[in-house]
Design an enzyme around this catalytic site. Structure first.
Site, PDB file in Angstrom:
ATOM      1  N   CYS A 109      32.041  -4.344 -75.499  1.00  0.00           N
ATOM      2  CA  CYS A 109      33.506  -4.284 -75.485  1.00  0.00           C
ATOM      3  C   CYS A 109      34.124  -5.642 -75.240  1.00  0.00           C
ATOM      4  O   CYS A 109      35.266  -5.875 -75.569  1.00  0.00           O
ATOM      5  CB  CYS A 109      33.986  -3.323 -74.407  1.00  0.00           C
ATOM      6  N   THR A 132      48.065  16.168 -82.770  1.00  0.00           N
ATOM      7  CA  THR A 132      47.203  17.141 -83.448  1.00  0.00           C
ATOM      8  C   THR A 132      45.732  16.814 -83.183  1.00  0.00           C
ATOM      9  O   THR A 132      45.310  15.669 -83.361  1.00  0.00           O
ATOM     10  CB  THR A 132      47.476  17.129 -84.966  1.00  0.00           C
TER      11      THR A 132
HETATM   12  N1  PMP Z   1      33.141   3.407 -70.214  1.00  0.00           N
HETATM   13  C1  PMP Z   1      31.921   2.905 -70.391  1.00  0.00           C
HETATM   14  C2  PMP Z   1      30.966   2.850 -69.219  1.00  0.00           C
HETATM   15  C3  PMP Z   1      31.521   2.455 -71.656  1.00  0.00           C
HETATM   16  O1  PMP Z   1      30.289   1.946 -71.817  1.00  0.00           O
HETATM   17  C4  PMP Z   1      32.430   2.525 -72.730  1.00  0.00           C
HETATM   18  C5  PMP Z   1      32.051   2.018 -74.106  1.00  0.00           C
HETATM   19  N2  PMP Z   1      31.568   0.697 -74.117  1.00  0.00           N
HETATM   20  C6  PMP Z   1      33.710   3.058 -72.492  1.00  0.00           C
HETATM   21  C7  PMP Z   1      34.018   3.486 -71.225  1.00  0.00           C
HETATM   22  C8  PMP Z   1      34.731   3.148 -73.590  1.00  0.00           C
HETATM   23  O2  PMP Z   1      34.361   4.141 -74.502  1.00  0.00           O
HETATM   24  P1  PMP Z   1      35.154   4.423 -75.861  1.00  0.00           P
HETATM   25  O3  PMP Z   1      34.590   3.474 -76.849  1.00  0.00           O
HETATM   26  O4  PMP Z   1      34.840   5.852 -76.182  1.00  0.00           O
HETATM   27  O5  PMP Z   1      36.601   4.215 -75.596  1.00  0.00           O
END
Ligand code: PMP
Length: 378
Positions: A323, A237
């Site tokens: 990340c 959804t």
């Molecule tokens: N690709 C790039 C170049 C990013 O900088 C990021 C976020 N750090 C992502 C992908 C992942 O994005 P999301 O948090 O929306 O999954």
């Protein structure tokens, strides 16, 4: 508070918050329901789709909503491998991609695909020639990012993809444009991208929403299956609130990409000037580079130490890529940054609301960190 971590995530804008509020209070129907209340929600989703499509200069039916760029990247890589991989089993990518593209490519490699990872040259650039040398007629996909999230480096995607398309028209091109979307003027056509990934929370919308552009005629094997939502490409959804918020944020930014770019460029220049006056600080990002992301290293100080020192003063930056949560991705080294400098790296990432005064406060705090922490270590 001073927030210089906009590449990690951005503050949702008022338009986004209002649209989410409307969705939650008034449009809580299920877009798949056959009654008019469901249909109204579907209309809201399609309105947002049209807004994203307009920002990318494409048709609305070429946009599929996902849970974010991570999912969009997986759908692109695994979706193309799943459709075209029986006949063509090579994927070409770079060594500086976001972890989500790297992970999707690794998965395909485990399934027997040949993955070629092109590294930047000594100038930190990935040239069309280097990519072309890696592509052959067995290549189903070339996937490369537009703006690197750790350094801000802009890869020459229009040149790379047009060179690939000229020689291998059947090879699909995918661009992770997360850090360029709504920051640099871009369209899917000018990038020669068959697929393109964007994320909501990097453009002042909410977390948990993204989109994948797919050119008409490109077939993708869905990664998430079940219901027939999103034309069968992404079951589940739809999050009407997040989608409406995303559409509203993109519309709000659409009119002034150039003005915000100019403001952030000016801010970046100010930062470079002020930082050049601080001994031991090196700006690591090299042109061509997005003004929104700036990688610096501070001699003699470790990233985490500085990060915490600054955070205590209400100044928020990142040590490298958000990340990787303190774990180095190796991307800085791929750009030719030595391990010692990588260990002392801070990433500053701006938005148009940041000010020169904030840069000044940051520089003062950095000087204080140098005098207090470098001294302490002796
Ligand atoms: N690709 C790039 C170049 C990013 O900088 C990021 C976020 N750090 C992502 C992908 C992942 O994005 P999301 O948090 O929306 O999954």
């Amino acid at each position: 508070m001073i927030y210089f971590d906009n590449a990690a995530t951005t503050k949702p804008c008022a338009e986004c918050i209002a649209a989410i509020g409307t969705a939650l209070t008034e449009q809580y129907g299920n877009p798949s329901s056959l009654h008019s209340f469901g249909y109204a929600a579907q209309k809201c989703v399609d309105e947002a789709r049209a807004r994203i499509a307009k920002a990318l200069s494409c048709e609305p039916e070429c946009i599929t909503f996902t849970s974010g760029a991570t999912e969009s990247n997986h759908l692109a890589v695994r979706g193309i491998a799943g459709t075209y991989g029986n006949r063509r089993r090579r994927i070409v990518t770079s060594t500086v991609e976001h972890a989500s593209v790297r992970a999707a490519c690794d998965m395909m490699e485990e399934q027997g695909f040949e993955v070629i990872r092109v590294a930047p040259d000594e100038n930190g650039q990935i040239t069309p020639e280097a990519v072309l040398a890696a592509v052959n007629d067995q290549t189903c996909l070339v996937t490369m990012m537009l703006v690197n999230n750790e350094t801000g480096a802009i890869l020459p995607i229009p040149e790379i993809f047009s060179a690939v398309k000229a020689q291998y028209p059947d090879t699909v091109t995918h661009c992770d444009a997360v850090q360029g979307f709504m920051k640099l003027p871009l369209s899917v056509r000018s990038l020669h991208a068959d697929l393109l990934t964007v994320s909501g929370h990097k453009v002042h919308a909410a977390k948990g929403i993204g989109a994948l552009y797919h050119k008409k005629g490109i077939r993708l094997k869905p990664v998430i299956t079940g219901g027939e939502q999103e034309a069968g490409l992404r079951a589940g959804t739809e999050s009407v609130p997040l989608i409406m918020g995303f559409g509203a944020a993109v519309s709000a930014l659409s009119g002034n990409i150039g003005e915000r770019f100019a403001a952030v460029s000016k801010l970046r220049e100010t930062a470079e000037t002020m930082l050049s006056e601080i001994k031991g600080v090196t700006v690591q990002s090299k042109a061509p580079c997005s003004p929104y992301v700036m990688s610096i290293s501070v001699k003699g100080l470790r990233s985490e130490t500085m990060l915490h020192f600054l955070a205590e003063k209400g100044i928020f930056v990142s040590s490298g890529s958000a990340c990787s949560k303190g774990k180095q991705s190796g991307v800085l080294q791929q750009f030719g940054i030595r391990q010692g400098a990588a260990d002392s790296t801070l990433r500053l990432s701006f938005c148009a609301e940041n000010t020169a005064e904030e840069i000044g406060t940051f520089c003062d705090a950095l000087r204080e960190a140098q005098s207090r922490l470098v001294h302490k270590r002796r």
